[in-house]
Design an enzyme around this catalytic site. Structure first.
Site, PDB file in Angstrom:
ATOM      1  NE  ARG A  69      -2.353  -3.502   1.162  1.00  0.00           N
ATOM      2  CZ  ARG A  69      -2.616  -4.372   2.134  1.00  0.00           C
ATOM      3  NH1 ARG A  69      -3.816  -4.406   2.686  1.00  0.00           N
ATOM      4  NH2 ARG A  69      -1.709  -5.205   2.567  1.00  0.00           N
ATOM      5  CE1 TYR A 197       1.718   2.765   0.791  1.00  0.00           C
ATOM      6  CE2 TYR A 197      -0.292   1.453   0.674  1.00  0.00           C
ATOM      7  CZ  TYR A 197       1.083   1.538   0.688  1.00  0.00           C
ATOM      8  OH  TYR A 197       1.824   0.399   0.565  1.00  0.00           O
ATOM      9  CE  LYS A 206      -1.748  -4.991  -3.126  1.00  0.00           C
ATOM     10  NZ  LYS A 206      -1.127  -6.304  -3.372  1.00  0.00           N
ATOM     11  CG  HIS A 226      -1.557 -10.729  -2.900  1.00  0.00           C
ATOM     12  ND1 HIS A 226      -1.339 -10.670  -1.535  1.00  0.00           N
ATOM     13  CD2 HIS A 226      -0.851  -9.709  -3.420  1.00  0.00           C
ATOM     14  CE1 HIS A 226      -0.561  -9.643  -1.261  1.00  0.00           C
ATOM     15  NE2 HIS A 226      -0.254  -9.045  -2.386  1.00  0.00           N
ATOM     16  CB  SER A 248       1.439  -7.141   2.092  1.00  0.00           C
ATOM     17  OG  SER A 248       0.158  -7.247   1.517  1.00  0.00           O
ATOM     18  CB  CYS A 250       5.784 -12.413   2.972  1.00  0.00           C
ATOM     19  SG  CYS A 250       4.903 -12.127   4.510  1.00  0.00           S
ATOM     20  CG  ASP A 275       1.349  -7.156  -5.491  1.00  0.00           C
ATOM     21  OD1 ASP A 275       1.585  -7.785  -4.432  1.00  0.00           O
ATOM     22  OD2 ASP A 275       0.488  -6.279  -5.559  1.00  0.00           O
ATOM     23  NE  ARG A 366       4.829  -0.687  -0.158  1.00  0.00           N
ATOM     24  CZ  ARG A 366       4.174  -1.837  -0.399  1.00  0.00           C
ATOM     25  NH1 ARG A 366       4.234  -2.402  -1.579  1.00  0.00           N
ATOM     26  NH2 ARG A 366       3.498  -2.428   0.564  1.00  0.00           N
TER      27      ARG A 366
HETATM   28  C1  OXD Z   1       0.528  -4.961  -0.647  1.00  0.00           C
HETATM   29  C2  OXD Z   1       1.149  -4.298  -1.826  1.00  0.00           C
HETATM   30  O1  OXD Z   1       0.287  -4.288   0.360  1.00  0.00           O
HETATM   31  O2  OXD Z   1       1.467  -5.044  -2.783  1.00  0.00           O
HETATM   32  O3  OXD Z   1       0.280  -6.167  -0.721  1.00  0.00           O
HETATM   33  O4  OXD Z   1       1.302  -3.078  -1.849  1.00  0.00           O
HETATM   34 MN    MN Z   2       0.721  -7.062  -2.597  1.00  0.00          MN
END
Ligand code: OXD
Ligand code: MN
Length: 586
Positions: A69, A197, A206, A226, A248, A250, A275, A366
């Protein structure tokens, strides 16, 4: 094509601007997907992986400058700049439209324009919301098909008269200098250009389900967060639902799919989402959570049968991998996976692996996979009313300061706890990794409006209900003096979840401190875990000197939002500071 005149006009107008060769309305069918995948394999956009070991799995290599991002290129474009707040980059809507439309002019020449109707949330849920994404990327179509409910049924929902968010996306020329992710919440509109991306291009995620939805949630009285959602079943068969917000990369996916240690016989974690959570107050005053997504777009590196066995049981089939490495026999590989690094590895950029080039898989590589494939997928994941939350957990990646777990003293203090989350940055966004930054409610990159108004919105729930979830804060990442993690994490996080459930039931003991209630040494179930008493004490320690500094920093951060910051938060600052001062004096 569509019977909805507004949608038809918008598609026509977009086509007139972008000038695609053809327009394809996505129906979401298997046949359509197979054809699209075949075309992408032919074009080299997807690489077929080993179909014996990984049936129906493909690899996509993105442009090397398009792997995360881009927060500095992400804008919230509201008429009033203050509505977006200093937590967002802002541009006046007219300027933003002009800038991005110039980049859209003719950008789809020779390409197909795909029109993807989608639904965020379960079919038949009053809480679900529709959107339509226009894109020139077949990779985006294939990913959206996994991450959302796309196609004919979503279109029917829109044609029944339900409102929808419009999302316009083109990969453009992938030049970072001509890349923007723009949000127009007042128009329920997203415009994205120059990136393929995930977070920049899969607009249901998002952009819609967090930035636009958080704006709608504020005006309509709910929350778009989130957060992962999980159900924790105890040996008697009772399930307690919990949502957790971490920044993100974590560990939300790992916690959502946790497998309890062997000594936790009879306990089970059920996965609802990893998420995003949409939380609505129910008639009973509880918060009910749905996962608006249908898939996982998770970070591959570090995922193994030790860290997340359920995830490994999910991603072996029907999965799109992005920017992982590949073995000589076509299997996906990343740092931290079970298999040791093989000979003849190809790195994420398609080069023979050479350690001089960095890791074999990109740190933000990913997988995209349907949630329904997860072995721990909850039978409540599609419940139209959602699941009732008993607890909300906030957390961050802090090598110091924050203890393993504490419980907020009440809702108002819980909102303060969420607003004060800080975390070390990760590879999920471009920029330096490992810097501590404030990330309130893990929403820093995703809140579509002024944080001060957002905290006031959170605080307002305390006035509306007495049946809200309890709020906790966790930190799995505390390090000792030698820089080693003190807590084993992963499956052992079950020990903290169990304490949280027992607190919700009014059973486990805790010690009240100014920053919240921490477990008594004996109230955490440490059976089968070899940690010394000194380590556990250190993990739970709250140092009044360090916390006085921390609260000063939190206050400075909150103050930077000016007069709009709710009095409730400043009340908590004053209370904690005075209680810490008393403690230091004692
Ligand atoms: C983030 C994702 O960046 O979930 O939080 O992709
Ligand atoms: Mn996320």
């Amino acid at each position: 094509m569509t019977k909805n005149a507004q949608l038809a006009a918008w598609v026509e107008q977009s086509a007139a601007l972008m000038k695609p060769e053809r327009i394809h309305w996505v129906d979401g069918s298997e046949a359509e997907n197979s054809q699209l995948v075949e075309e992408m394999v032919r074009a080299g956009t997807l690489i077929q992986l080993n179909q014996t070991t990984h049936p129906n799995c493909y690899l996509h290599r993105s442009a090397p400058n398009d792997v995360a991002r881009v927060e500095h290129l992400t804008f919230v474009c509201t008429r009033d700049q203050d509505a977006a707040g200093s937590n967002n980059h802002w541009m006046a809507p007219a300027d933003a439209h002009e800038k991005i439309d110039a980049l859209y002019a003719g950008c789809m020449r020779g390409r197909t324009m795909y029109v993807i109707p989608y639904l965020m949330g379960p079919y038949d849920s009053l809480y679900s919301r529709a959107g339509v994404e226009i894109t020139d990327s077949p990779y985006v179509v294939a990913n959206m098909r996994i991450m959302a409910r796309v196609g004919t049924r979503a279109l029917t929902h829109i044609e029944a008269g339900n409102s929808f968010v419009r999302g316009l996306h083109s990969v453009g020329d992938l030049d970072p200098d001509r890349r923007f992710i723009m949000h127009f919440p007042e128009e329920l509109l997203i415009k994205s250009v120059g990136s393929g991306y995930g977070g920049n291009a899969l607009l249901g995620k998002k952009c819609h389900a967090l930035r636009i939805a958080s704006w709608q949630a504020r005006t309509e009285g709910w929350l778009a967060e989130h957060m992962l959602i999980l159900g924790l079943e105890d040996p008697t068969g009772k399930t307690t639902y919990v949502a957790a917000a971490f920044p993100s990369a974590c560990g939300k996916t790992n916690l959502a799919m946790l497998v309890p240690p062997a000594v936790f016989n009879g306990w089970k974690v059920w996965t609802i989402g990893d998420d995003i959570a949409w939380l609505h107050p129910g008639p009973d005053g509880r918060l009910w959570a749905i996962n608006p997504e249908a898939g996982f777009f998770g970070v591959a590196p570090g995922t193994s049968s030790k860290t997340n066995p359920n995830c490994m049981g999910t991603v072996g089939r029907n999965t799109i991998y992005t920017n992982v490495a590949v073995t000589a026999d076509g299997q996906p590989w990343w740092e931290g996976i079970d298999q040791p690094q093989p000979e003849n590895l190809t790195d994420w950029q398609g080069r023979p692996y050479d350690p001089a080039n960095g890791p074999a898989a990109h740190p933000n590589a990913r997988f995209t996979v349907a949630a329904a494939q997860c072995p721990s997928y909850s039978d409540q994941a599609n419940a139209p009313q959602g699941v009732p939350l008993s607890a909300i957990i906030f957390g961050g990646r802090r090598s110091t300061v924050a203890p393993l777990v504490y419980e907020a003293l009440n809702w108002e203090h819980g909102v303060f706890t969420g607003a004060s989350v800080a975390s070390e940055t990760t590879a999920a966004a471009t920029g330096k990794v490992g810097l501590v930054r404030r990330d309130p409610m893990a929403m820093k990159p995703f809140c579509g409006y002024n944080f001060a108004d957002y905290w006031a919105h959170w605080a307002s729930f305390g006035e509306r209900s007495t049946n809200l979830p309890k709020i906790f804060h966790v930190n799995w990442f505390r390090k000792d003096g030698a820089g080693r993690f003190m807590w084993p994490g992963y499956g052992d996080n079950m020990r903290v979840l169990k304490w949280i459930v027992e607190r919700c039931e009014g059973r486990a003991d805790a010690l009240k401190t100014p920053i919240g209630s921490v477990p008594h040494f004996d109230s955490l179930d440490m059976g089968g875990l070899d940690l010394t008493r000194a380590t556990i004490d250190a993990l739970l320690a709250i140092d009044p000197e360090i916390w006085t500094q921390e609260v000063d920093e939190i206050a400075k951060y909150l103050d930077s939002f000016g007069e709009r910051v709710p009095a409730a938060l400043m009340r908590q600052v004053a209370r904690i500071k005075s209680e810490l001062a008393n403690q230091r004096a004692a």
